[in-house]
Design a protein around this motif. Structure first.
Motif, mmCIF file in Angstrom:
data_model
loop_
_atom_site.group_PDB
_atom_site.id
_atom_site.type_symbol
_atom_site.label_atom_id
_atom_site.label_comp_id
_atom_site.label_asym_id
_atom_site.label_seq_id
_atom_site.Cartn_x
_atom_site.Cartn_y
_atom_site.Cartn_z
ATOM 1 N N TYR A 107 57.541 36.878 48.317
ATOM 2 C CA TYR A 107 57.617 37.538 46.999
ATOM 3 C C TYR A 107 56.382 38.385 46.708
ATOM 4 N N SER A 108 55.382 38.332 47.571
ATOM 5 C CA SER A 108 54.201 39.174 47.366
ATOM 6 C C SER A 108 54.477 40.619 47.748
ATOM 7 N N HIS A 109 55.677 40.887 48.245
ATOM 8 C CA HIS A 109 56.058 42.249 48.618
ATOM 9 C C HIS A 109 57.028 42.867 47.618
ATOM 10 N N VAL A 110 57.262 42.162 46.499
ATOM 11 C CA VAL A 110 58.220 42.639 45.503
ATOM 12 C C VAL A 110 57.485 42.878 44.183
ATOM 13 N N ALA A 111 57.512 44.132 43.734
ATOM 14 C CA ALA A 111 56.883 44.478 42.455
ATOM 15 C C ALA A 111 57.733 43.912 41.320
ATOM 16 N N PRO A 112 57.156 43.555 40.225
ATOM 17 C CA PRO A 112 55.741 43.603 39.846
ATOM 18 C C PRO A 112 54.957 42.353 40.251
ATOM 19 N N VAL A 113 55.622 41.349 40.828
ATOM 20 C CA VAL A 113 54.917 40.144 41.257
ATOM 21 C C VAL A 113 53.824 40.500 42.259
ATOM 22 N N SER A 114 54.110 41.436 43.163
ATOM 23 C CA SER A 114 53.129 41.833 44.177
ATOM 24 C C SER A 114 51.859 42.366 43.523
ATOM 25 N N TRP A 115 52.011 43.070 42.416
ATOM 26 C CA TRP A 115 50.847 43.625 41.730
ATOM 27 C C TRP A 115 49.965 42.507 41.185
ATOM 28 N N LEU A 116 50.606 41.518 40.572
ATOM 29 C CA LEU A 116 49.855 40.407 39.992
ATOM 30 C C LEU A 116 49.130 39.614 41.073
ATOM 31 N N LEU A 117 49.839 39.318 42.158
ATOM 32 C CA LEU A 117 49.220 38.556 43.244
ATOM 33 C C LEU A 117 48.065 39.313 43.881
ATOM 34 N N ALA A 118 48.284 40.588 44.151
ATOM 35 C CA ALA A 118 47.234 41.401 44.768
ATOM 36 C C ALA A 118 46.011 41.472 43.863
ATOM 37 N N ARG A 119 46.232 41.625 42.568
ATOM 38 C CA ARG A 119 45.109 41.667 41.623
ATOM 39 C C ARG A 119 44.368 40.335 41.594
ATOM 40 N N ASP A 120 45.107 39.230 41.546
ATOM 41 C CA ASP A 120 44.474 37.909 41.507
ATOM 42 C C ASP A 120 43.629 37.661 42.755
ATOM 43 N N VAL A 121 44.171 37.982 43.919
ATOM 44 C CA VAL A 121 43.432 37.768 45.166
ATOM 45 C C VAL A 121 42.217 38.687 45.219
ATOM 46 N N GLN A 122 42.386 39.932 44.798
ATOM 47 C CA GLN A 122 41.264 40.869 44.791
ATOM 48 C C GLN A 122 40.139 40.347 43.898
ATOM 49 N N GLN A 123 40.491 39.860 42.703
ATOM 50 C CA GLN A 123 39.484 39.331 41.781
ATOM 51 C C GLN A 123 38.805 38.081 42.353
ATOM 52 N N ALA A 124 39.599 37.212 42.969
ATOM 53 C CA ALA A 124 39.045 35.995 43.565
ATOM 54 C C ALA A 124 38.058 36.329 44.676
ATOM 55 N N ARG A 125 38.431 37.293 45.523
ATOM 56 C CA ARG A 125 37.540 37.696 46.621
ATOM 57 C C ARG A 125 36.276 38.370 46.108
ATOM 58 N N LEU A 126 36.402 39.135 45.028
ATOM 59 C CA LEU A 126 35.212 39.771 44.456
ATOM 60 C C LEU A 126 34.241 38.720 43.941
ATOM 61 N N HIS A 127 34.789 37.664 43.374
ATOM 62 C CA HIS A 127 33.935 36.591 42.864
ATOM 63 C C HIS A 127 33.280 35.818 44.005
ATOM 64 N N MET A 128 34.086 35.500 45.019
ATOM 65 C CA MET A 128 33.573 34.752 46.162
ATOM 66 C C MET A 128 34.532 34.917 47.328
ATOM 67 N N ASN A 129 34.004 35.399 48.444
ATOM 68 C CA ASN A 129 34.823 35.580 49.636
ATOM 69 C C ASN A 129 34.262 34.688 50.742
ATOM 70 N N LEU A 130 34.972 33.609 51.022
ATOM 71 C CA LEU A 130 34.516 32.637 52.012
ATOM 72 C C LEU A 130 34.474 33.215 53.425
ATOM 73 N N SER A 131 35.210 34.297 53.660
ATOM 74 C CA SER A 131 35.157 34.966 54.965
ATOM 75 C C SER A 131 33.862 35.740 55.146
#
Length: 168
Positions: free
Chosen positions: A68-92
């Motif tokens: 479902y991460s490939h279906v808008a608008p859910v994909s937008w929300l997921l991508a934004r959440d992951v982007q924000q999480a990585r900006l805060h802290m990226n364990l990689s």
């Protein structure tokens, strides 16, 4: 009347498919690196497995994108959440953080896990495997304390003492 309904339905279908192709936060599902998370950290395998299960999906390049991460608008929300999480802290990218940043992040991790702020409840709705038991929360918390102590000791040992001799 039927022709109008068919046209409206067709337009809606085309808009839905087209909208699924537009990702304002970048396309989801871009393959992450195979980089190990928490590189340069000292973490036991059991605690690492807990962090991988509960944290890395949002806080690393190791995101496993669901269908479902490939279906808008859910994909937008997921991508934004992951982007924000990585900006805060990226364990990689743990090895790229300064010691001071690592100390700060370890404090935040310990606090957030211990106080049940992470993983966030809405994430757990679709990812029950990320749920942490009280014992796992304590284990992560104790690891953050141990790692903070190790980093502080290393920082103290690396700081040279500037002693000046009196030449009189």
């Amino acid at each position: 009347m039927i022709k109008t309904i068919l046209i409206a339905t067709s337009v809606a279908a085309i808009a839905a498919v087209g909208g699924s192709l537009i990702h304002p936060f970048g396309p989801p599902g871009i393959p992450g690196s195979n980089q190990t998370i928490l590189r340069e950290a000292q973490i036991d395998p059991e605690t690492l497995a807990i962090v991988q299960r509960a944290c890395q999906n949002c806080h690393s390049q190791q995101t496993e994108w669901p269908w479902y991460s490939h279906v808008a608008p859910v994909s937008w929300l997921l991508a934004r959440d992951v982007q924000q999480a990585r900006l805060h802290m990226n364990l990689s990218r743990w090895q790229d953080y300064s010691t001071d940043d690592r100390l700060r992040l370890l404090g935040e991790i310990g606090s957030a896990v211990r106080n049940r702020k992470m993983p966030v409840k809405r994430y757990l709705l679709l990812h029950p495997e990320a749920r942490l038991t009280d014992i796992e929360r304590q284990q992560i918390y104790l690891w953050t304390r141990t790692e903070r102590s190790r980093l502080k000791n290393r920082q103290t040992q690396a700081t040279p003492l500037h002693l000046t001799a009196n030449s009189e």
